[in-house]
Design a protein around this motif. Structure first.
Motif, PDB file in Angstrom:
ATOM      1  N   THR A  72       4.101   9.654  -7.951  1.00  0.00           N
ATOM      2  CA  THR A  72       5.230  10.596  -7.928  1.00  0.00           C
ATOM      3  C   THR A  72       6.380  10.086  -8.790  1.00  0.00           C
ATOM      4  OG1 THR A  72       4.652  11.324  -5.693  1.00  0.00           O
ATOM      5  CG2 THR A  72       6.907  11.756  -6.433  1.00  0.00           C
TER       6      THR A  72
ATOM      7  N   ASN B  42       0.821  -1.212   0.000  1.00  0.00           N
ATOM      8  CA  ASN B  42       0.000   0.000   0.000  1.00  0.00           C
ATOM      9  C   ASN B  42       0.852   1.258   0.000  1.00  0.00           C
ATOM     10  OD1 ASN B  42      -2.335  -1.521  -0.025  1.00  0.00           O
ATOM     11  ND2 ASN B  42      -2.658  -1.390   2.181  1.00  0.00           N
ATOM     12  N   ASP B  43       1.901   1.277   0.793  1.00  0.00           N
ATOM     13  CA  ASP B  43       2.799   2.432   0.830  1.00  0.00           C
ATOM     14  C   ASP B  43       3.479   2.627  -0.521  1.00  0.00           C
ATOM     15  OD1 ASP B  43       2.144   2.876   3.455  1.00  0.00           O
ATOM     16  OD2 ASP B  43       3.974   2.002   4.284  1.00  0.00           O
ATOM     17  N   TYR B  44       3.876   1.530  -1.132  1.00  0.00           N
ATOM     18  CA  TYR B  44       4.552   1.607  -2.431  1.00  0.00           C
ATOM     19  C   TYR B  44       3.619   2.155  -3.504  1.00  0.00           C
ATOM     20  CZ  TYR B  44       7.194   0.172  -6.552  1.00  0.00           C
ATOM     21  OH  TYR B  44       7.880   0.175  -7.740  1.00  0.00           O
ATOM     22  N   VAL B  45       2.411   1.599  -3.567  1.00  0.00           N
ATOM     23  CA  VAL B  45       1.443   2.036  -4.584  1.00  0.00           C
ATOM     24  C   VAL B  45       1.051   3.493  -4.367  1.00  0.00           C
ATOM     25  CG1 VAL B  45      -0.881   1.654  -5.486  1.00  0.00           C
ATOM     26  CG2 VAL B  45       0.610  -0.301  -5.012  1.00  0.00           C
ATOM     27  N   LYS B  46       0.941   3.913  -3.120  1.00  0.00           N
ATOM     28  CA  LYS B  46       0.592   5.300  -2.819  1.00  0.00           C
ATOM     29  C   LYS B  46       1.650   6.273  -3.341  1.00  0.00           C
ATOM     30  CE  LYS B  46      -0.672   8.321   1.057  1.00  0.00           C
ATOM     31  NZ  LYS B  46      -0.878   8.391   2.536  1.00  0.00           N
ATOM     32  N   ALA B  47       2.916   5.874  -3.266  1.00  0.00           N
ATOM     33  CA  ALA B  47       4.018   6.739  -3.719  1.00  0.00           C
ATOM     34  C   ALA B  47       4.264   6.639  -5.220  1.00  0.00           C
ATOM     35  CB  ALA B  47       5.304   6.385  -2.958  1.00  0.00           C
TER      36      ALA B  47
ATOM     37  N   CYS C  51      -2.680   1.710 -11.883  1.00  0.00           N
ATOM     38  CA  CYS C  51      -1.579   2.650 -11.635  1.00  0.00           C
ATOM     39  C   CYS C  51      -1.388   3.683 -12.738  1.00  0.00           C
ATOM     40  CB  CYS C  51      -0.275   1.902 -11.384  1.00  0.00           C
ATOM     41  SG  CYS C  51       0.386   1.006 -12.810  1.00  0.00           S
TER      42      CYS C  51
END
Length: 226
Positions: free
Chosen positions: A141, A133-138, A186
């Motif tokens: 950018t 989740n953290d990876y996909v959120k970033a 994505c």
């Protein structure tokens, strides 16, 4: 690099090394950096994926039409590898395989205790989803620079650099296809990148390669995570 070779109508012979046998065979010790891939072109032996890609780029005229474009191709490819390194860290470090199949001994609240597989699986699942989740959120950018580069080159209707395909296009396409497996939506916020993936994936030889059993049945990552 397989996609590049296929699209350039090249044939190649490949030896697949399974992860378990890799650590038990003398091949690892024989590799210059102790890792694969190993690439042989006549009497030339190369290691390091990007050295191989650049060699293929020079060999097949996939390195821009001049020094300025070559520099931009290098820049794009380095940007691709920045994201790939983050992806690899996710897959092999922050996105562990669920389950254990046996009793584990781990420190719990400062006390060495036997931890059941059920507990370990639940915690692994939590780590897995949190890391993903953290990876996909970033991810937006990290993808935005490529959308910007496309917008600056014929309104996104061409390649990532110039008006001819480069080795960086193949590397970028491979990265984006991999991420569409990880996070199918994505590219929804990036219309030019989305169209770019469709356009390059539709090249006849690329399309045939992507549909081939060899590609379809090949795991994306050695640990089975994707």
């Amino acid at each position: 690099m397989r996609m590049l070779l296929a699209d350039q109508d090249q044939s190649w012979k490949e030896e697949v090394v399974m992860l378990d046998s890799w650590y038990q065979s003398p091949l690892k010790a024989s590799c210059l950096y102790g890792q694969l891939p190993k690439f042989q072109d006549g009497d030339l032996t190369l290691y390091q994926s990007n050295a191989i890609l650049r060699h293929l780029g020079r060999s097949f005229g996939l390195y821009g039409k001049d020094q300025q474009e070559a520099a931009l191709v290098d820049m794009v490819n380095d940007g691709v590898e920045d994201i790939r390194s983050k992806y690899i860290a996710l897959i092999y470090t922050n996105y562990p395989v669920q389950g254990c199949g046996r009793q584990q001994k781990r420190p719990v609240l400062g006390t060495e205790q036997g931890v059941s597989c059920e507990w370990h699986t639940t915690l692994a699942s939590f780590w897995q989803e949190a890391g993903k989740n953290d990876y996909v959120k970033a991810l937006p950018t990290h993808l935005k620079p490529f959308e910007t580069l496309l917008s600056q080159n014929k309104g996104g209707q061409a390649f990532i650099v110039g008006d001819q395909i480069s080795f960086a296009d193949y590397n970028l396409l491979d990265l984006l296809l991999t991420h569409k497996v990880l996070a199918p939506s994505c590219l929804d916020a990036f219309p030019l990148l989305s169209a770019y993936v469709s356009r390059l994936s539709g090249r006849p030889k690329v399309k045939a390669f992507l549909a081939s059993p060899d590609h379809v049945n090949r795991p994306i990552n050695a640990n089975g995570k994707q």
